[in-house]
Design an enzyme around this catalytic site. Structure first.
Site, PDB file in Angstrom:
ATOM      1  N   ALA A 119      28.432  68.060 -60.461  1.00  0.00           N
ATOM      2  CA  ALA A 119      28.064  69.440 -60.755  1.00  0.00           C
ATOM      3  C   ALA A 119      26.705  69.761 -60.149  1.00  0.00           C
ATOM      4  O   ALA A 119      26.145  68.959 -59.398  1.00  0.00           O
ATOM      5  CB  ALA A 119      28.045  69.644 -62.266  1.00  0.00           C
ATOM      6  N   ASN A 120      26.164  70.932 -60.446  1.00  0.00           N
ATOM      7  CA  ASN A 120      24.821  71.292 -59.999  1.00  0.00           C
ATOM      8  C   ASN A 120      24.167  72.176 -61.066  1.00  0.00           C
ATOM      9  O   ASN A 120      24.783  72.493 -62.075  1.00  0.00           O
ATOM     10  CB  ASN A 120      24.866  71.974 -58.618  1.00  0.00           C
ATOM     11  CG  ASN A 120      25.650  73.259 -58.645  1.00  0.00           C
ATOM     12  OD1 ASN A 120      25.252  74.230 -59.279  1.00  0.00           O
ATOM     13  ND2 ASN A 120      26.803  73.270 -57.967  1.00  0.00           N
ATOM     14  N   ARG A 121      22.929  72.574 -60.827  1.00  0.00           N
ATOM     15  CA  ARG A 121      22.126  73.237 -61.864  1.00  0.00           C
ATOM     16  C   ARG A 121      22.322  74.746 -61.972  1.00  0.00           C
ATOM     17  O   ARG A 121      21.590  75.406 -62.697  1.00  0.00           O
ATOM     18  CB  ARG A 121      20.635  72.953 -61.627  1.00  0.00           C
ATOM     19  CG  ARG A 121      20.282  71.504 -61.759  1.00  0.00           C
ATOM     20  CD  ARG A 121      18.782  71.294 -61.659  1.00  0.00           C
ATOM     21  NE  ARG A 121      18.459  69.888 -61.498  1.00  0.00           N
ATOM     22  CZ  ARG A 121      18.489  69.003 -62.503  1.00  0.00           C
ATOM     23  NH1 ARG A 121      18.807  69.396 -63.718  1.00  0.00           N
ATOM     24  NH2 ARG A 121      18.205  67.741 -62.267  1.00  0.00           N
ATOM     25  N   ALA A 147      27.245  78.551 -56.680  1.00  0.00           N
ATOM     26  CA  ALA A 147      26.732  77.327 -56.053  1.00  0.00           C
ATOM     27  C   ALA A 147      27.922  76.373 -55.942  1.00  0.00           C
ATOM     28  O   ALA A 147      28.147  75.502 -56.794  1.00  0.00           O
ATOM     29  CB  ALA A 147      25.624  76.729 -56.903  1.00  0.00           C
TER      30      ALA A 147
END
Ligand code: CTP
Ligand code: CA
Length: 225
Positions: A33-35, A99
Site C-alpha cells: 500500500a502507500n500513504r 496514488a
C-alpha cells in the site's frame, strides 16, 4: 457565464475521479500500500459535484467517508480501479488523483505465506500495473479534459511536465510529497499547475481549497472549449 450565485457551470457534464491508494495483495492477509489518505481526490470529487457535475468517484481503500451526492465505486487493486474507470466512460472530465501502486505482486499467493524460521525468506517478484491516467489520456473515448497529479520528491516541475506529455493530460497538478512536507496523508497541499501554456504556482492551501480552485479551473476551461 458566471460561477457565483449558485450557478452550476458543470451541470450536464460527467466527471470521473480516482482517489486514495490501491492495495496490491501479497497473500490473503497481506498487501502493498502507500500513504495516500484520499482526502485530495475526495475533495475534488465533491467540489466538481458542487458545481453541478455528475461525478463517479472510484476510490481505493480509505478511512474517510464517501462524499454525499455522488456515485462512489470502491476498489482495492489497480486493475480493478482501471476497469471501473473504463466502465465509467464516456465522460467530459477525468481527474486521476489516486496514488495507484506502480507494481503488483506478480503471482499473489491464495494461501497465507508461512514463515520457516532459519530457512527460506520469501522475495516478492513484482510486475507493472496498468497506467490508468495514460490509458484514459490516449483513449478513443478520451474525455475533453484529462487531469493528472504528479507526486514527486525531487525535480517537481520537470518530472510533472514529462508526465503531462507522456500521459496525454491537459493539466498536471504537481506536488512535492517529500516526507518533510507532510502532504502525503495530511490536510494541506501546495501545488503547481502544469499545462501546455505554462506553470502556475498556487499557495499553501487546505486540500478542500485546492479542490475548489481546481474545480473552478476545470469549469472555466470546459466552458472555453
Ligand atoms: N497514475 C495512474 N495509474 C498508474 C500510475 C499513476 O493513473 N498506474 C496516475 C496518478 O493517479 C497521477 C499520475 O498518474 O494522476 C501520476 O502518478 P505518479 O505516481 O506521480 O506518476 P508515475 O507515472 O507512476 O511515475 P513515478 O511514480 O515513477 O513518478
Ligand atoms: Ca507512481
Amino acid at each position: 457565464r458566471r460561477l457565483d450565485n449558485g450557478a452550476k457551470p458543470l451541470a450536464g457534464k460527467k466527471a470521473i475521479v480516482t482517489s486514495g491508494p490501491t492495495h496490491e495483495p501479497i497473500d490473503p492477509v497481506r498487501y502493498i500500500a502507500n500513504r495516500s489518505s484520499g482526502r485530495q481526490g475526495h475533495a475534488i470529487a465533491a467540489a466538481l459535484a458542487a458545481l453541478g457535475a455528475d461525478v463517479t468517484l472510484v476510490s481505493g481503500p480509505v478511512s474517510i467517508p464517501d462524499p454525499a451526492g455522488l456515485n462512489v465505486i470502491h476498489v482495492e487493486r489497480a486493475e480493478e480501479m482501471r476497469d471501473a474507470v473504463l466502465a465509467a466512460l464516456p465522460a467530459d472530465i477525468a481527474v486521476m488523483v489516486a496514488a495507484v501502486a506502480d507494481w503488483r505482486v506478480a503471482s499473489a499467493s491464495d494461501q497465507k505465506i508461512k514463515k520457516h524460521p532459519g530457512e527460506s525468506i520469501p522475495t516478492l517478484a513484482l510486475t507493472e500495473n496498468p497506467d490508468i491516467l495514460k490509458t484514459v489520456g490516449h483513449h478513443t473515448q478520451r474525455p475533453k479534459l484529462v487531469i493528472g497529479f504528479a507526486a514527486e520528491t525531487q525535480d517537481v516541475e520537470s518530472n510533472a511536465r514529462a508526465k503531462l506529455e507522456r500521459k496525454g493530460a491537459d493539466f498536471i497538478v504537481a506536488n512535492d510529497v517529500s516526507p518533510s512536507t507532510g502532504i502525503m496523508g495530511g490536510t494541506r497541499n501546495r501545488v503547481k499547475i502544469i499545462s501546455h501554456d505554462g506553470v502556475e504556482q498556487w499557495p499553501d492551501l487546505d486540500k478542500d481549497e485546492v479542490a475548489t480552485r481546481l474545480a473552478a479551473l476545470i469549469a472555466g476551461t470546459i466552458m472555453q472549449r
